[in-house]
Write an enzyme that holds these catalytic residues in place. Structure first.
Site, PDB file in Angstrom:
ATOM      1  N   TRP A  91       0.866  -1.181   0.018  1.00 47.19           N
ATOM      2  CA  TRP A  91       0.136  -0.082  -0.156  1.00 47.19           C
ATOM      3  C   TRP A  91       0.898   1.288  -0.112  1.00 47.19           C
ATOM      4  O   TRP A  91       1.882   1.421   0.701  1.00 47.19           O
ATOM      5  CB  TRP A  91      -0.863  -0.081   1.142  1.00 47.19           C
ATOM      6  CG  TRP A  91      -1.853   1.309   1.302  1.00 47.19           C
ATOM      7  CD1 TRP A  91      -1.342   2.473   2.010  1.00 47.19           C
ATOM      8  CD2 TRP A  91      -2.928   1.521   0.930  1.00 47.19           C
ATOM      9  NE1 TRP A  91      -2.471   3.305   1.721  1.00 47.19           N
ATOM     10  CE2 TRP A  91      -3.359   2.950   0.970  1.00 47.19           C
ATOM     11  CE3 TRP A  91      -3.575   1.000  -0.182  1.00 47.19           C
ATOM     12  CZ2 TRP A  91      -4.708   3.346   0.499  1.00 47.19           C
ATOM     13  CZ3 TRP A  91      -4.846   1.523  -0.662  1.00 47.19           C
ATOM     14  CH2 TRP A  91      -5.303   2.771  -0.143  1.00 47.19           C
ATOM     15  N   ASP A 194       0.989   2.945 -20.635  1.00 42.42           N
ATOM     16  CA  ASP A 194      -0.294   3.386 -20.295  1.00 42.42           C
ATOM     17  C   ASP A 194      -0.081   4.499 -19.434  1.00 42.42           C
ATOM     18  O   ASP A 194      -0.880   4.552 -18.407  1.00 42.42           O
ATOM     19  CB  ASP A 194      -1.056   2.325 -19.743  1.00 42.42           C
ATOM     20  CG  ASP A 194      -2.559   2.649 -19.724  1.00 42.42           C
ATOM     21  OD1 ASP A 194      -2.918   3.713 -20.520  1.00 42.42           O
ATOM     22  OD2 ASP A 194      -3.473   1.856 -19.145  1.00 42.42           O
TER      23      ASP A 194
END
Length: 292
Positions: A91, A194
């Protein structure tokens, strides 16, 4: 935070540690993201996608590992586990965009791009939820690869889905033979593939990570074009730092690179047209016509 038993048990089996709580994470067009609080004190992000095609999460993990090979390049999240049905990442606490962080990202992106690559990749991947053909025949040029592996597959898909008008498709097709005269040849760069604003995570403390790669070797203007297409905070600072770092590494950008951004934006616009419809097909056609 509550606890979603099915997700928690799957994560526990992969990580070998208990999950004490889970909570949904907003955002994302393709996968469902869940934050996990682990019993050992860590937090993780779990990405799932019901009905994901074979190799979907493995391709993402492969791209993250490839980008992470460049130690002073763009930071990527640490992979905790990768499986057919999910991906678990360490995280990262989100922060706010700053000019200094953008400049650091620009310099790091230049180092990633110039770290070395071959054109394409050994295995195909995905962009969003669409297949991304990456295998490059021996001896093919970037402009041939861009036309055949990037533009034409998504132009066909967008046309089949009624997301691009025939006249806009014709404008895109008419541009392709002119690509060799428009885009200067250079060694392949190690691309994120991307790199739009939604895949840039501004972290606490000023570190910026890039997410969800569709990584392969290609022209570095692809990543720069994507950053400009949908807008990125402090883009000017990023591009200035990128230019400085590229020059310092002996590979300055061509003086006219900004004039060609639209050429490399046609590909992501057609991907968006195939996925979402809307006006993306018309934007691709207008950009192609602007180079006529």
């Amino acid at each position: 935070m509550t606890r979603q038993p099915l997700l928690a048990r799957r994560a526990e089996a992969l990580l070998g540690t208990a999950v004490s709580a889970t909570s949904p994470v907003a955002g994302g067009d393709t996968s469902t993201s869940t934050r996990l609080r682990l019993a050992d004190g860590r937090n993780a992000l779990m990405k799932t996608h019901p009905g994901a095609p074979p190799g979907f999460f493995e391709a993402e993990a492969r791209g993250l590992r490839w980008l992470a090979e460049v130690g002073d390049g763009v930071p990527v999240p640490e992979i905790l586990a990768a499986a057919e049905d999910c991906l678990l990442l360490r995280w990262i606490d989100p922060g706010r965009p700053t000019a200094d962080a953008a400049a650091e990202l620009g310099a790091r992106l230049a180092r990633t791009h110039l770290a070395g690559a071959v054109l394409g990749a050994e295995e195909d991947g995905f962009i969003g939820r669409l297949p991304l053909p990456c295998r490059a025949p021996e001896g093919v040029s970037w402009t041939e690869f861009y036309a055949v592996r990037r533009v034409l597959p998504y132009l066909k898909l967008a046309r089949d889905r009624g997301a691009v008008l025939p006249e806009d498709a014709a404008r895109v097709e008419a541009l392709l033979p002119r690509l060799p005269a428009l885009v200067p040849d250079e060694p392949p760069a190690r691309l994120h593939g991307d790199l739009w604003n939604g895949n840039v995570l501004w972290g606490v403390g000023g570190t910026v990570h890039v997410l969800d790669p569709a990584a392969y070797g290609g022209h570095r203007e692809v990543d720069l074009a994507m950053l400009a297409l949908f807008g990125l905070p402090h883009l000017r600072e990023l591009t200035e730092a990128y230019e400085d770092a590229s020059a310092a590494l002996g590979r300055p950008l061509d003086a006219e690179w900004r004039d060609r951004l639209g050429v490399h934006q046609i590909f992501p616009l057609l991907v968006h047209a195939a996925l979402f419809g809307g006006g993306y097909g018309a934007r691709a056609g207008a950009l192609a016509a602007s180079y006529g």
